[in-house]
Design an enzyme around this catalytic site. Structure first.
Site, short mmCIF file in Angstrom:
data_model
loop_
_atom_site.label_atom_id
_atom_site.label_comp_id
_atom_site.label_asym_id
_atom_site.label_seq_id
_atom_site.Cartn_x
_atom_site.Cartn_y
_atom_site.Cartn_z
N ASP A 1 -1.68 -2.67 -0.82
CA ASP A 1 -1.23 -3.18 0.47
C ASP A 1 -1.73 -2.28 1.59
O ASP A 1 -1.74 -1.04 1.43
CB ASP A 1 0.30 -3.24 0.52
CG ASP A 1 0.88 -4.34 -0.35
OD1 ASP A 1 0.09 -5.01 -1.06
OD2 ASP A 1 2.11 -4.52 -0.34
N HIS B 1 -0.84 1.34 -2.42
CA HIS B 1 -1.06 1.19 -0.98
C HIS B 1 -2.31 1.92 -0.52
O HIS B 1 -2.73 2.91 -1.12
CB HIS B 1 0.15 1.73 -0.19
CG HIS B 1 1.41 0.96 -0.42
ND1 HIS B 1 2.19 1.13 -1.55
CD2 HIS B 1 2.02 -0.01 0.33
CE1 HIS B 1 3.24 0.30 -1.48
NE2 HIS B 1 3.15 -0.39 -0.35
#
Length: 433
Positions: A249, A401
């Site tokens: 992400d 991430h």
């Protein structure tokens, strides 16, 4: 002499009349043949052959209809019990050599070839009826939305051609499927909330439908036209062996993007990047580099808000504006959505489905790479590696991430550890039907 000439002329007239009447008869026969076509867009059904006539219904994109006759460029068709006219420009022929009608039991990838490595042409909504042309090794070939391609046969439920489908509806609650149109009839099955049913005909307040291969009657008050996104924390395609997806992400931080891409390149792995749309706008070169290296880019909202606290209009804005950014900057149209913070509700799923995102993707294991500490335990590189490997599962989705240096540091050990356990790496889209 004049009489003879007149008789000759009369004879010729009779001959021509017979010949042209024969041609006319042949033409009528051709029009009587079944001409099944599929809509390439949501298509207005009008009361007459022209745009000045009233719209009496809207035929959904991908619907099969039979052309009864044509007037100029307008086709006379019947849909949902109404007969009217639609533009031929949005109706393309489909094969009628077979009558193998089936209904999609999930939002289904429609691919250019018979396998998950082939390009996804479009996502067919759950509950759509298609006419299968051929089938081989678990893949069905058919025409949808003007394109011919392939989908997994596992998610295609057979429908009898003797019961034409008027339209598809979705149950708004647990709903009894009964043997007849009334509460006095025995219950055949209980259909879960959100089930797709093919509606064949209506009698009063009761619909005769097909659900999961079973035909019966249910009350129309509990049938909806809505199509919500399906929330899943794992892949849904079962294959031999172990599959797993690495996902990353991106919200605001960006400086670890290239190191992560370099590690993935070293191992020949394609991952899935859920990018905030404004991140794409702010870091266009990085977003284009992710795409250029062959990774899957999907939607992670526009602004990264708490979407389960927003109004429907605000949620819709997140989808419409983010989708525009992916299209304008990257030339892509994502089909998967990951909600910020993993937060969603029924309204988020409803809007996501309507905006063309059939799946809302969560995760099987959160590596916690975003945190400094969890429950008093410091999140180190070793912590991230151990968490990923100890919680790995078949069809699993690993959350990481584009944020801190710990992620690219841990990534080689995560990849090698999963390889040693026998896992194959896939994008999330490859693990969904």
């Amino acid at each position: 002499m004049k009489l003879k000439r007149r008789n000759i002329i009369l004879s010729l007239i009779v001959v021509f009349a017979l010949v042209f009447s024969g041609f006319g008869f042949t033409k009528m026969k051709a029009l009587a043949a079944e001409d099944i076509r599929v809509t390439t867009a949501n298509l207005n059904l009008r009361s007459g052959p022209g745009t000045t006539y009233a719209v009496i219904a809207v035929i959904p994109k991908g619907t099969s209809v039979t052309v009864q006759s044509t007037v100029n460029n307008w086709a006379k068709v019947t849909y949902a019990g109404k007969t009217g006219y639609s533009s031929m420009s949005y109706l393309v022929p489909v094969s009628t050599s077979v009558n193998d009608f089936r209904i999609t039991t999930a939002n289904l990838n429609f691919r250019s070839g018979p396998g998950t490595t082939y390009q996804i042409l479009v996502v067919i909504p759950k509950g759509t009826t298609v006419n299968v042309i051929s089938e081989s090794n678990g893949w069905a070939r058919f025409t949808y939305s003007g394109k011919t391609g392939y989908s997994s046969s596992y998610y295609l439920q057979k429908v009898s051609a003797a019961d034409p489908v008027l339209y598809t509806r979705y149950t708004t609650d647990e709903l009894n499927l009964r043997s007849g149109p009334g509460t006095s009839y025995p219950i055949l099955r209980v259909m879960p909330k959100g089930s797709a049913v093919a509606v064949h005909r209506i009698s009063g307040y009761w619909a005769y439908v097909t659900y999961d291969g079973t035909k019966g009657w249910c009350h129309t008050a509990y049938l909806s036209t809505g199509l919500s996104s399906i929330a899943t924390n794992k892949g849904l395609v079962d294959r031999a062996g172990l599959d797993i997806a690495l996902t990353f992400d991106a919200g605001w931080l960006f400086d670890q993007a290239i190191p992560i891409l370099d590690v993935l390149d070293d191992y020949g792995i394609k991952a899935t990047f859920f990018l905030r749309a404004y991140w794409v706008q702010d870091h266009q070169d990085l977003a284009k580099e992710i795409k250029a290296r062959g990774h899957s880019i999907q939607n992670h909202s526009l602004t990264h808000p708490h979407m389960n606290t927003m109004t429907e209009a605000q949620i819709r804005y997140e989808f419409t504006e983010s989708t525009k950014i992916y299209s304008n900057i990257l030339g892509i149209r994502p089909t998967l959505f990951r909600p910020p913070f993993g937060e969603y509700n029924s309204t988020v799923l409803k809007v996501a489905g309507e905006q063309g995102y059939p799946y809302t993707v969560l995760w099987t294991v959160d590596t916690h790479d975003w945190a400094e500490s969890i429950n008093g335990v410091t999140v180190t590189t070793d912590y991230i590696v151990n968490r990923a490997l100890s919680n790995a599962s078949d069809n699993g989705i690993v959350l990481m991430h584009v944020a801190y240096a710990k992620t690219p540091e841990a990534l080689p050990r995560i990849i090698q550890g999963l390889k040693d356990k026998g896992y194959s790496f896939r994008t999330v889209a490859e693990m969904l039907p």
